[in-house]
Design a protein around this motif. Structure first.
Motif: not given
Length: 238
Positions: A81-102
């Motif tokens: 659900x967290x990835x869905x909130x960020x608009x990211x797919x499963x397996x998104x790299x750590x820096x992609x997740x950090x960049x989107x979530x700030x």
């Protein structure tokens, strides 16, 4: 999905200004962090935890603890659900997740921002969440009524007490929030070149934090030779 280079910023607890202080990057075999030269001129700035030497380039095979602790554990039941909130797919790299979530944490003074993409033809794109929605009366209901793909309009906020270059995100004349401070120079450049569009990319339900309610997609072009978060003023100490 390529991992972006991340700008690391620090918020001064007195002035509330958010200032770039370093760069987090992915290497072929790990990660690197280095401070920007500008930190040497920031009054009251103290080194970030784990990065005590302002003039050293840090490298590690694993993501540094200071940034790793800003990631949700992928084993948690609500991670999808967290990835869905960020608009990211499963397996998104750590820096992609950090960049989107700030990389935000409650009561924290550190922010992360993904470097916008610019191709060889000068075309650029960036996706990010609108800031400060909770400070705009009525923004909550207006955001809830938005649909993916709707065109948004920027308005100068020259009377802003914190940053005179602030840009408001609006729809139908209604103010929804602001462009993140760390992207202001970049967005001004894209707007000045012309042909920029900002559209609704994602609207999250009201039960998510205000800073994750409205994600937008910017597209446009930059002037020749311009790269966001690059150049002399973004030089690192090491």
């Amino acid at each position: 999905m390529d991992a972006p280079r991340l700008l690391v910023a620090w918020q001064d607890p007195r002035s509330r200004l958010i200032m770039p202080v370093g760069v987090l990057d992915q290497l072929s075999a790990g990660f690197s962090f280095a401070y920007l030269q500008r930190v040497l001129d920031i009054p009251g700035f103290r080194p970030l935890l784990g990065f005590e030497d302002l003039e050293r380039r840090y490298e590690s095979a694993e993501l540094f603890p200071l940034f790793r602790q800003r990631l949700m554990d992928s084993r948690r039941s609500d991670y999808h659900r967290y990835l869905t909130i960020l608009g990211l797919p499963e397996g998104a790299p750590a820096l992609v997740v950090l960049g989107r979530s700030e990389g935000r944490r409650a009561g924290d003074s550190i922010f992360l921002m993904a470097e916008p993409k610019v191709d060889d033809e000068g075309r650029t794109s960036a996706s990010f969440f609108v800031h400060g929605t909770r400070y705009k009366a009525g923004a909550e209901s207006r955001i809830s009524a938005l649909h993916e793909g709707e065109l948004l309009v920027l308005r100068d906020d020259k009377q802003n007490p914190v940053n005179s270059r602030a840009l408001l995100v609006t729809h139908g004349g209604d103010e929804l929030g602001w462009i993140p401070d760390l992207l202001l120079d970049y967005v001004h450049v894209v707007r000045d070149v012309g042909g920029m569009t900002i559209r609704v990319a994602q609207v999250n339900r009201g039960d998510v934090p205000p800073n994750l309610r409205l994600r937008v997609q910017l597209q446009g072009s930059v002037r020749e030779g311009y790269l966001p978060f690059r150049g002399e003023e973004w030089a690192t100490t090491a």
